[in-house]
Every structure is written in C-alpha cells, then in structure tokens.
Design a protein around this motif. Sequence first.
Motif, PDB file in Angstrom:
ATOM      1  N   HIS A 182       0.840  -1.194   0.000  1.00  0.00           N
ATOM      2  CA  HIS A 182       0.000   0.000   0.000  1.00  0.00           C
ATOM      3  C   HIS A 182       0.877   1.247   0.000  1.00  0.00           C
ATOM      4  O   HIS A 182       1.981   1.246   0.556  1.00  0.00           O
ATOM      5  N   ASN A 183       0.365   2.311  -0.573  1.00  0.00           N
ATOM      6  CA  ASN A 183       1.103   3.567  -0.620  1.00  0.00           C
ATOM      7  C   ASN A 183       1.492   4.032   0.777  1.00  0.00           C
ATOM      8  O   ASN A 183       2.634   4.428   1.028  1.00  0.00           O
ATOM      9  N   TYR A 184       0.554   3.976   1.722  1.00  0.00           N
ATOM     10  CA  TYR A 184       0.828   4.443   3.086  1.00  0.00           C
ATOM     11  C   TYR A 184       1.777   3.503   3.822  1.00  0.00           C
ATOM     12  O   TYR A 184       2.527   3.939   4.701  1.00  0.00           O
ATOM     13  N   CYS A 185       1.770   2.220   3.459  1.00  0.00           N
ATOM     14  CA  CYS A 185       2.721   1.282   4.058  1.00  0.00           C
ATOM     15  C   CYS A 185       4.131   1.542   3.529  1.00  0.00           C
ATOM     16  O   CYS A 185       5.115   1.443   4.274  1.00  0.00           O
ATOM     17  N   LEU A 186       4.217   1.877   2.248  1.00  0.00           N
ATOM     18  CA  LEU A 186       5.510   2.217   1.653  1.00  0.00           C
ATOM     19  C   LEU A 186       6.129   3.426   2.346  1.00  0.00           C
ATOM     20  O   LEU A 186       7.331   3.453   2.625  1.00  0.00           O
ATOM     21  N   LYS A 187       5.301   4.423   2.621  1.00  0.00           N
ATOM     22  CA  LYS A 187       5.810   5.627   3.278  1.00  0.00           C
ATOM     23  C   LYS A 187       6.386   5.295   4.650  1.00  0.00           C
ATOM     24  O   LYS A 187       7.447   5.798   5.031  1.00  0.00           O
ATOM     25  N   ARG A 188       5.670   4.449   5.395  1.00  0.00           N
ATOM     26  CA  ARG A 188       6.173   4.061   6.719  1.00  0.00           C
ATOM     27  C   ARG A 188       7.455   3.243   6.598  1.00  0.00           C
ATOM     28  O   ARG A 188       8.383   3.403   7.384  1.00  0.00           O
ATOM     29  N   GLU A 210       6.981   9.280  -6.182  1.00  0.00           N
ATOM     30  CA  GLU A 210       5.626   9.789  -6.009  1.00  0.00           C
ATOM     31  C   GLU A 210       5.128   9.671  -4.572  1.00  0.00           C
ATOM     32  O   GLU A 210       3.958   9.924  -4.293  1.00  0.00           O
ATOM     33  N   LEU A 211       6.004   9.296  -3.652  1.00  0.00           N
ATOM     34  CA  LEU A 211       5.587   9.086  -2.266  1.00  0.00           C
ATOM     35  C   LEU A 211       5.743  10.325  -1.393  1.00  0.00           C
ATOM     36  O   LEU A 211       5.370  10.319  -0.226  1.00  0.00           O
TER      37      LEU A 211
END
Length: 229
Positions: A182-188, A210-211
């Motif tokens: 997930h995008n938000y998991c990648l950020k973390r 793009e994060l």
Amino acid sequence: SRERDFHEYIGNINKELGFLQFEVRASTNQYDGRVYYGMINKVADEQAKLGTQYSLPQIAFFKALMEAILQDQSGKGQISNIDALNIRLETQVKQESQVEFNQIPSAFKQFSMAQKEKSLEDLLKNRWLCTTEEGKIGMGIRAFLELRSLFKDFEVPFCDVCNEAGIKAELCQNEECSVRMHNYCLKRKFQHQQVARVCPSCGSDWDCSELNIEEPDTIGAKPTEVARK
C-alpha cells in the motif's frame, strides 16, 4: 498516551457490544490511507449484510463489480463506469451456480441498464463502493470494514508490510515479482534513511518519487551555502 486511551475506550465498548454480537472495527481506506471505524455485525455473513437492503440481482451485480475491482492487475483497484455497467449478470450467475442459461431466473437476465445505474448509485451512496481520484469505481469503506473475508476468496495478493489485501497498492517494477505494498505502508517502510528502498523479495530498486518522502542522500543534508559576491 492518548492513542492507548482511545484503544482502551474502543475495547471497553466492544466488551459491551459483544453480548449483541457486534463490534467496533477499524479499517484503512486503501484509496486515501485514512483509518475509519464502524460497528460490524459479527454473526451475519456477507450475503446477509447486503440482503436487507438489496435484491438478489443487485447483490449479484455488486459481487461482479467487486470481482472486477479486486482482480485489477494494475493494483489500482478500480474499473471504469462503462465496464461496470457492461457487466452481464447472467455470466456471473452461471459462474457461481454452474447452471445453464435457460435456468437463470428472468430477474437476472432482464436486469436493465437503468437498474444497473440505479444500483451503482445506491452502492456508492451507501459506501460499499467509492469513486476514485481518477473518477473510476473502487471499493468503499464499508466493504473494507465488513467484507474483508471475501478478499481472500478472490485471492487478492497481500501487502508485504501490513499483510492486508493489497487492493489499491504499488507493485514491484520487476514483472516477475508479485510483491505489492500500500502507498501508506511504503511511506512508513521507506521514511527512514537507513532503510534500503528496494523490493523486500527480489531486491529491485523501488521508485519512491511519487511518495513525497525525501531521498536517503538528502535527508539531514545541510543546505548548500550561497557564495557571496
């Protein structure tokens, strides 16, 4: 802490709701990354949760929409309005029930375009579905809260970070690798400088452009001094 107190508060509510076979459940909306809470019936199956509000043809239509969304190979978790309205219920019923065409009830075969449009409107309004940023149809927060067991039935690949179904997720750029996050998991996962921004499975570089997170070589770097003339 405030977060601990909040979870304790939810836990106390669920102790009381448990006698009624309800619970307050949290789920992340994979399209916006926000956490939502809802009260869930723990006894009713997926058919029952929809059956009090929708007819059998409408439920079949929703299941067909959900299948198309969950099987989106791009990881965007969406289908176009045109594709949604072109879904044929008789095909869906034949796949589920393995019956011949002449055995399919007329209510399914005669489910009109106008009925599909009205059903789609209702499913969006009641948040079983949502409109994505690209103006397409995706899964709604109620589906994330109440129908998560169905995601396993459709064999949706799991996010490598949180182990939840990766419906709206970023895919590894190595086509031979099945990892998605997930995008938000990648950020973390990649927000710290020490973490290598590579696929945890195949080791391919992961594009984080793009994060909206800083690149490792710029984090903590001192600003360049401007020479005075």
